[in-house]
Design an enzyme around this catalytic site. Sequence first.
Site, PDB file in Angstrom:
ATOM      1  N   CYS A   1       7.751  -6.875   7.228  1.00  0.00           N
ATOM      2  CA  CYS A   1       9.006  -6.324   7.742  1.00  0.00           C
ATOM      3  C   CYS A   1       9.586  -7.316   8.731  1.00  0.00           C
ATOM      4  O   CYS A   1       8.855  -7.930   9.506  1.00  0.00           O
ATOM      5  CB  CYS A   1       8.757  -4.986   8.427  1.00  0.00           C
ATOM      6  SG  CYS A   1      10.281  -4.243   9.063  1.00  0.00           S
TER       7      CYS A   1
ATOM      8  N   ASN B   1      -0.980   5.575  16.865  1.00  0.00           N
ATOM      9  CA  ASN B   1      -2.206   5.207  16.164  1.00  0.00           C
ATOM     10  C   ASN B   1      -2.560   3.777  16.518  1.00  0.00           C
ATOM     11  O   ASN B   1      -1.744   2.878  16.287  1.00  0.00           O
ATOM     12  CB  ASN B   1      -1.928   5.225  14.655  1.00  0.00           C
ATOM     13  CG  ASN B   1      -2.573   6.394  13.982  1.00  0.00           C
ATOM     14  OD1 ASN B   1      -3.795   6.459  13.869  1.00  0.00           O
ATOM     15  ND2 ASN B   1      -1.737   7.313  13.548  1.00  0.00           N
TER      16      ASN B   1
ATOM     17  N   CYS C   1       3.497   8.328   0.785  1.00  0.00           N
ATOM     18  CA  CYS C   1       4.208   7.417   1.677  1.00  0.00           C
ATOM     19  C   CYS C   1       4.300   6.068   0.964  1.00  0.00           C
ATOM     20  O   CYS C   1       3.297   5.478   0.588  1.00  0.00           O
ATOM     21  CB  CYS C   1       3.412   7.318   2.972  1.00  0.00           C
ATOM     22  SG  CYS C   1       4.125   6.201   4.158  1.00  0.00           S
TER      23      CYS C   1
ATOM     24  N   LEU D   1      13.065   6.642  16.220  1.00  0.00           N
ATOM     25  CA  LEU D   1      13.814   6.503  17.468  1.00  0.00           C
ATOM     26  C   LEU D   1      12.930   5.857  18.540  1.00  0.00           C
ATOM     27  O   LEU D   1      13.227   4.772  19.027  1.00  0.00           O
ATOM     28  CB  LEU D   1      14.345   7.868  17.898  1.00  0.00           C
ATOM     29  CG  LEU D   1      15.422   7.826  18.969  1.00  0.00           C
ATOM     30  CD1 LEU D   1      16.652   7.071  18.498  1.00  0.00           C
ATOM     31  CD2 LEU D   1      15.807   9.225  19.416  1.00  0.00           C
ATOM     32  N   HIS D   2      11.864   6.533  18.894  1.00  0.00           N
ATOM     33  CA  HIS D   2      10.823   5.977  19.768  1.00  0.00           C
ATOM     34  C   HIS D   2      11.289   5.608  21.173  1.00  0.00           C
ATOM     35  O   HIS D   2      10.552   4.977  21.939  1.00  0.00           O
ATOM     36  CB  HIS D   2      10.123   4.757  19.140  1.00  0.00           C
ATOM     37  CG  HIS D   2       9.686   4.961  17.724  1.00  0.00           C
ATOM     38  ND1 HIS D   2       9.332   6.186  17.200  1.00  0.00           N
ATOM     39  CD2 HIS D   2       9.554   4.078  16.698  1.00  0.00           C
ATOM     40  CE1 HIS D   2       8.991   6.041  15.936  1.00  0.00           C
ATOM     41  NE2 HIS D   2       9.129   4.782  15.593  1.00  0.00           N
TER      42      HIS D   2
ATOM     43  N   CYS E   1       4.031  -2.101  15.679  1.00  0.00           N
ATOM     44  CA  CYS E   1       3.855  -1.795  14.262  1.00  0.00           C
ATOM     45  C   CYS E   1       3.096  -2.879  13.500  1.00  0.00           C
ATOM     46  O   CYS E   1       3.415  -4.067  13.617  1.00  0.00           O
ATOM     47  CB  CYS E   1       5.234  -1.580  13.638  1.00  0.00           C
ATOM     48  SG  CYS E   1       5.162  -1.309  11.867  1.00  0.00           S
TER      49      CYS E   1
ATOM     50  N   GLU F   1       0.822  -1.199   0.000  1.00  0.00           N
ATOM     51  CA  GLU F   1       0.000   0.000   0.000  1.00  0.00           C
ATOM     52  C   GLU F   1       0.857   1.250   0.000  1.00  0.00           C
ATOM     53  O   GLU F   1       2.019   1.232   0.431  1.00  0.00           O
ATOM     54  CB  GLU F   1      -0.935  -0.026   1.201  1.00  0.00           C
ATOM     55  CG  GLU F   1      -0.220  -0.080   2.518  1.00  0.00           C
ATOM     56  CD  GLU F   1      -1.151  -0.499   3.647  1.00  0.00           C
ATOM     57  OE1 GLU F   1      -1.449  -1.711   3.751  1.00  0.00           O
ATOM     58  OE2 GLU F   1      -1.567   0.368   4.413  1.00  0.00           O
TER      59      GLU F   1
ATOM     60  N   CYS G   1       9.134  -4.480  15.277  1.00  0.00           N
ATOM     61  CA  CYS G   1       8.867  -3.492  16.320  1.00  0.00           C
ATOM     62  C   CYS G   1       7.502  -3.820  16.911  1.00  0.00           C
ATOM     63  O   CYS G   1       6.564  -4.137  16.178  1.00  0.00           O
ATOM     64  CB  CYS G   1       8.897  -2.077  15.751  1.00  0.00           C
ATOM     65  SG  CYS G   1      10.476  -1.713  14.985  1.00  0.00           S
TER      66      CYS G   1
ATOM     67  N   CYS H   1       0.932   2.405   8.334  1.00  0.00           N
ATOM     68  CA  CYS H   1       0.929   1.767   7.024  1.00  0.00           C
ATOM     69  C   CYS H   1       1.121   0.273   7.239  1.00  0.00           C
ATOM     70  O   CYS H   1       1.854  -0.141   8.114  1.00  0.00           O
ATOM     71  CB  CYS H   1       2.092   2.316   6.209  1.00  0.00           C
ATOM     72  SG  CYS H   1       1.654   2.635   4.528  1.00  0.00           S
TER      73      CYS H   1
HETATM   74  N1  SAH Z   1      10.860   0.679   8.734  1.00  0.00           N
HETATM   75  C1  SAH Z   1      11.026   2.078   8.638  1.00  0.00           C
HETATM   76  C2  SAH Z   1      10.026   2.771   7.761  1.00  0.00           C
HETATM   77  C3  SAH Z   1       8.575   2.386   7.906  1.00  0.00           C
HETATM   78  S1  SAH Z   1       7.712   2.752   9.390  1.00  0.00           S
HETATM   79  C4  SAH Z   1      11.014   2.702  10.003  1.00  0.00           C
HETATM   80  O1  SAH Z   1      10.679   2.025  10.956  1.00  0.00           O
HETATM   81  O2  SAH Z   1      11.398   3.864  10.089  1.00  0.00           O
HETATM   82  C5  SAH Z   1       7.250   4.428   9.254  1.00  0.00           C
HETATM   83  C6  SAH Z   1       6.970   5.086  10.613  1.00  0.00           C
HETATM   84  O3  SAH Z   1       5.657   4.736  11.135  1.00  0.00           O
HETATM   85  C7  SAH Z   1       7.978   4.647  11.670  1.00  0.00           C
HETATM   86  O4  SAH Z   1       8.452   5.743  12.383  1.00  0.00           O
HETATM   87  C8  SAH Z   1       7.128   3.749  12.534  1.00  0.00           C
HETATM   88  O5  SAH Z   1       7.689   3.633  13.790  1.00  0.00           O
HETATM   89  C9  SAH Z   1       5.789   4.449  12.497  1.00  0.00           C
HETATM   90  N2  SAH Z   1       4.684   3.638  13.007  1.00  0.00           N
HETATM   91  C10 SAH Z   1       4.542   2.300  12.964  1.00  0.00           C
HETATM   92  N3  SAH Z   1       3.399   1.930  13.561  1.00  0.00           N
HETATM   93  C11 SAH Z   1       2.808   3.072  14.001  1.00  0.00           C
HETATM   94  C12 SAH Z   1       1.595   3.348  14.720  1.00  0.00           C
HETATM   95  N4  SAH Z   1       0.786   2.384  15.060  1.00  0.00           N
HETATM   96  N5  SAH Z   1       1.302   4.630  15.015  1.00  0.00           N
HETATM   97  C13 SAH Z   1       2.130   5.631  14.635  1.00  0.00           C
HETATM   98  N6  SAH Z   1       3.278   5.431  13.964  1.00  0.00           N
HETATM   99  C14 SAH Z   1       3.617   4.163  13.649  1.00  0.00           C
HETATM  100 FE1  SF4 Z   2       9.566  -2.583  10.421  1.00  0.00          FE
HETATM  101 FE2  SF4 Z   2       7.501  -1.303  11.478  1.00  0.00          FE
HETATM  102 FE3  SF4 Z   2       9.773  -1.491  12.822  1.00  0.00          FE
HETATM  103 FE4  SF4 Z   2       9.658   0.089  10.644  1.00  0.00          FE
HETATM  104  S1  SF4 Z   2       8.519   0.373  12.573  1.00  0.00           S
HETATM  105  S2  SF4 Z   2      11.286  -1.394  11.202  1.00  0.00           S
HETATM  106  S3  SF4 Z   2       8.236  -1.118   9.397  1.00  0.00           S
HETATM  107  S4  SF4 Z   2       8.452  -3.225  12.248  1.00  0.00           S
END
Ligand code: SAH
Ligand code: SF4
Length: 361
Positions: free
Chosen positions: A119, A297, A112, A222-223, A126, A91, A123, A340
């Site tokens: 993946c 989200n 985006c 970073l998170h 995600c 997507e 994480c 996404c």
């Molecule tokens: N793998 C790469 C790029 C894709 S994720 C990365 O992790 O940077 C794109 C962004 O969306 C990342 O910062 C990820 O942490 C964030 N993301 C993932 N799940 C999310 C959620 N439920 N709410 C808000 N942001 C989220």
């Molecule tokens: Fe993969 Fe989601 Fe972590 Fe990005 S945030 S590395 S897409 S698991």
Amino acid sequence: MLPALTGLSPDSLATWLKEAGEPSFRATQILEWVWKKKVPSIDAMSNLPAALREKLSASFRLAALEHTHTQGSADTTRKFLFKLHDGRYVESVLIPANPALYGETSDRRTLCVSSQVGCAYGCKFCASGLAGFTRNLDPSEIAGQVLAAEQLSGERVDNLVFMGMGEPLANLDHLLAAIQLITGEKTLHLGARHLTVSTSGLVPQIRQLAEHPQQIRLAISLHGATDEVRQQIMPINRKWPVAELFEALDFWNAKKNQKLTLEYILIDGVNDSLEQAAILGRHARRLHAKVNLIPYNTVEGLDWKRPSDTRCRAFRDVLKQAGVSATLRLEKGHDIDAACGQLRLKQETEEGIISPAPAKR
Ligand code: SAH
Ligand code: SF4
């Protein structure tokens, strides 16, 4: 399955034409049809001789993506779902002229883009990582998302963020080939400065990308400002802890003159303490980075929550007081903006292609 014409660099196309005994000016015509006029079929390339169209059709598909679904409408965020040749889905999300998204107030359209199916980095918050990793997208599938979004919307994409499904730096060769197609004068011709690659922190690849001649932007997911907090939610932190990540970012800064972005999802009770904010502020200041705060989200099947608005603002204020440029977007009703990977997860689950493992905290 025939390769897609949209995966061919101008040089490869020239080579193919030469080997097919065709004059070289045909390359310019074909590239124009594909990338500028965005034709729906090889047959529609009306200034090519029928014999050449037949030869092309015998060797290539036009596009790698089949559009199957759009969620949202022209004046809101739209999510496009695409089917791939192997039945998988990816997507892309088109975000219209939008205030303060991805750190900047903007009247530009941002797309985006996904870089992988699933993946591998897992994480814990995600949706993309939920069903694990399936495969890398190839250059035609990555650049093809931009082409398709422009075709479907009838609008030009101004900004591109690799923040869709997947970890772009784990698919670096294909990513770079796609970036050539996206930025190339004869192809999509979008300025490299309008491209942002987001990574969860693959240190060797960050260093590799820093050496890349184009001025691509970098965002880091970073998170968590300390190893203790970050590794609870991001397994990659065990491999590349915060200190090593920041060293790579120093290297990036030494090579590039674009400001880094640190993305920080705010998750209730996990990483939203004001102590984390203070540490994050110190790092961001030293790195001259801006911080993009994203209230979490909700993802179906995961029980993480966003903190209260008051807490989100307090976190941002700590950063501001530390002299860091920080953005926070609090308005609701943007359920399809982030996270996404969810639409694809739903589609593939419905079709029985995947059965996501029950989510664990
Ligand atoms: N793998 C790469 C790029 C894709 S994720 C990365 O992790 O940077 C794109 C962004 O969306 C990342 O910062 C990820 O942490 C964030 N993301 C993932 N799940 C999310 C959620 N439920 N709410 C808000 N942001 C989220
Ligand atoms: Fe993969 Fe989601 Fe972590 Fe990005 S945030 S590395 S897409 S698991």
